[in-house]
Design a protein around this motif. Structure first.
Motif, PDB file in Angstrom:
ATOM      1  N   HIS A 152       0.829  -1.203   0.000  1.00 46.12           N
ATOM      2  CA  HIS A 152       0.000   0.000   0.000  1.00 46.12           C
ATOM      3  C   HIS A 152       0.868   1.260   0.000  1.00 46.12           C
ATOM      4  O   HIS A 152       0.545   2.238  -0.680  1.00 46.12           O
ATOM      5  CB  HIS A 152      -0.929   0.011   1.217  1.00 46.12           C
ATOM      6  N   LEU A 153       1.949   1.239   0.773  1.00 43.43           N
ATOM      7  CA  LEU A 153       2.849   2.396   0.814  1.00 43.43           C
ATOM      8  C   LEU A 153       3.481   2.626  -0.552  1.00 43.43           C
ATOM      9  O   LEU A 153       3.606   3.775  -1.010  1.00 43.43           O
ATOM     10  CB  LEU A 153       3.928   2.185   1.882  1.00 43.43           C
ATOM     11  N   PHE A 154       3.884   1.553  -1.223  1.00 43.29           N
ATOM     12  CA  PHE A 154       4.402   1.683  -2.588  1.00 43.29           C
ATOM     13  C   PHE A 154       3.366   2.343  -3.486  1.00 43.29           C
ATOM     14  O   PHE A 154       3.685   3.273  -4.243  1.00 43.29           O
ATOM     15  CB  PHE A 154       4.762   0.299  -3.146  1.00 43.29           C
ATOM     16  N   ALA A 155       2.129   1.875  -3.417  1.00 44.94           N
ATOM     17  CA  ALA A 155       1.074   2.385  -4.299  1.00 44.94           C
ATOM     18  C   ALA A 155       0.820   3.868  -4.052  1.00 44.94           C
ATOM     19  O   ALA A 155       0.705   4.654  -5.008  1.00 44.94           O
ATOM     20  CB  ALA A 155      -0.210   1.582  -4.092  1.00 44.94           C
ATOM     21  N   ARG A 156       0.726   4.271  -2.792  1.00 46.51           N
ATOM     22  CA  ARG A 156       0.472   5.678  -2.493  1.00 46.51           C
ATOM     23  C   ARG A 156       1.630   6.564  -2.943  1.00 46.51           C
ATOM     24  O   ARG A 156       1.425   7.660  -3.475  1.00 46.51           O
ATOM     25  CB  ARG A 156       0.232   5.878  -0.985  1.00 46.51           C
ATOM     26  N   THR A 157       2.852   6.070  -2.735  1.00 45.32           N
ATOM     27  CA  THR A 157       4.024   6.845  -3.120  1.00 45.32           C
ATOM     28  C   THR A 157       4.109   6.996  -4.629  1.00 45.32           C
ATOM     29  O   THR A 157       4.369   8.088  -5.153  1.00 45.32           O
ATOM     30  CB  THR A 157       5.315   6.176  -2.588  1.00 45.32           C
ATOM     31  N   TYR A 158       3.870   5.914  -5.353  1.00 43.29           N
ATOM     32  CA  TYR A 158       3.903   5.962  -6.818  1.00 43.29           C
ATOM     33  C   TYR A 158       2.832   6.908  -7.342  1.00 43.29           C
ATOM     34  O   TYR A 158       3.100   7.746  -8.215  1.00 43.29           O
ATOM     35  CB  TYR A 158       3.691   4.557  -7.389  1.00 43.29           C
TER      36      TYR A 158
END
Length: 283
Positions: free
Chosen positions: A232-238
């Motif tokens: 989820h953190l990857f997705a939000r950052t991207y």
């Protein structure tokens, strides 16, 4: 309401599990569906399955479980009914209002992620540190770690095959350098990068347990610490950088951008700060 009865049996559940495996569904998915059907079977306690009984079960679930959990269980049994050819018994899912903001109590921040990685390094768990960084830097599912192989580190890309779909996941240069050093220490020349002492690929429970052990020293709430939150953190950052939901869906391996939207929902705190920056109060 139809009074037709159906016979839910352990044998039928096993047949459905075999069907799901033949459809190449993920082992965790098969296990969950079997658990949900078994929960219904146990609740019936020998009574025949009817539409009325199913609605009663749905109501009992709604009284004690989160709506999303109830819907996932109902989806499992409805899928079983389709497999059996039982018409007219499937029940409707609960209507859930779309959440405008995610729960801050479960949202892992970048700073908290950094503290978890640092805590893993301090206790000498280099494998866990790299596992967390690999998931967070690529957006893969924890079940897809087995596709991060020595060959993938060499080429800079991993070929992921999951849920009947194939996609290519790229490994950032800094991650590759860290993994190469780790492989040299482990003296690995082929196969999965992350394995147990017996050489088997790590599973979700191994990683979940080790991550939870870091909570106190990293000063992160346990409710935020689980492998999927790194994705989820990857997705939000991207998404904060690219704002391309369709592209992000491809990277994450989602069939629908509606699923991807869930990953990019921001917290109420982020929204509050955005409102303040707009400076639309004049007097």
């Amino acid at each position: 309401m139809s009074k037709k009865t159906y016979d839910l049996t352990d044998k039928a559940i096993r047949r459905y599990a075999l069907h799901l495996r033949e459809q190449e569904r993920a082992p965790a998915t098969v296990q969950k569906y079997v658990q949900d059907l078994t929960a219904l079977w146990d609740w019936l306690a020998g009574r025949p399955l009817t539409k009325a009984a199913l609605i009663e079960w749905k109501e009992s679930l709604s009284a004690s479980r989160a709506p999303a959990t109830v819907n996932s269980m109902l989806a499992a049994v409805n899928g079983f009914f389709r497999f059996m050819g039982w018409k007219g018994i499937a029940v409707k899912l609960l209507k859930i209002q779309k959440a405008l903001f995610c729960d801050e109590r479960r949202e892992l921040t970048r700073a908290e992620y950094a503290r978890l990685v640092s805590a893993a390094q301090k206790v000498g768990n280099e494998r866990l540190s790299l596992v967390m960084q690999t998931i967070c830097a690529t957006g893969i599912r924890v079940s897809e770690l087995r596709f991060i192989t020595v060959e993938a580190v060499t080429t800079g890309r991993a070929e992921i095959c999951n849920k009947g779909k194939r996609r290519t996941v790229f490994l950032p240069g800094r991650l590759r350098r860290l993994l190469r050093k780790y492989l040299q220490k482990q003296k690995k020349t082929a196969g999965a990068v992350f394995t147990t002492r017996t050489g088997r690929p790590l599973d979700r429970s191994n990683i979940w347990r080790d991550m939870k052990a870091l909570c106190e020293s990293a000063d992160v709430e346990p409710s935020k610490v689980f492998p999927h939150n790194l994705r989820h953190l990857f997705a939000r950052t991207y998404y904060s950088l690219e704002k391309d939901l369709s592209r992000l869906a491809d990277i994450l391996g989602h069939s629908s951008v509606n699923t991807t939207r869930i990953y990019t929902v921001e917290s109420g705190g982020v929204h509050q700060r955005q409102l303040e920056r707009m400076e639309l109060i004049i007097t």
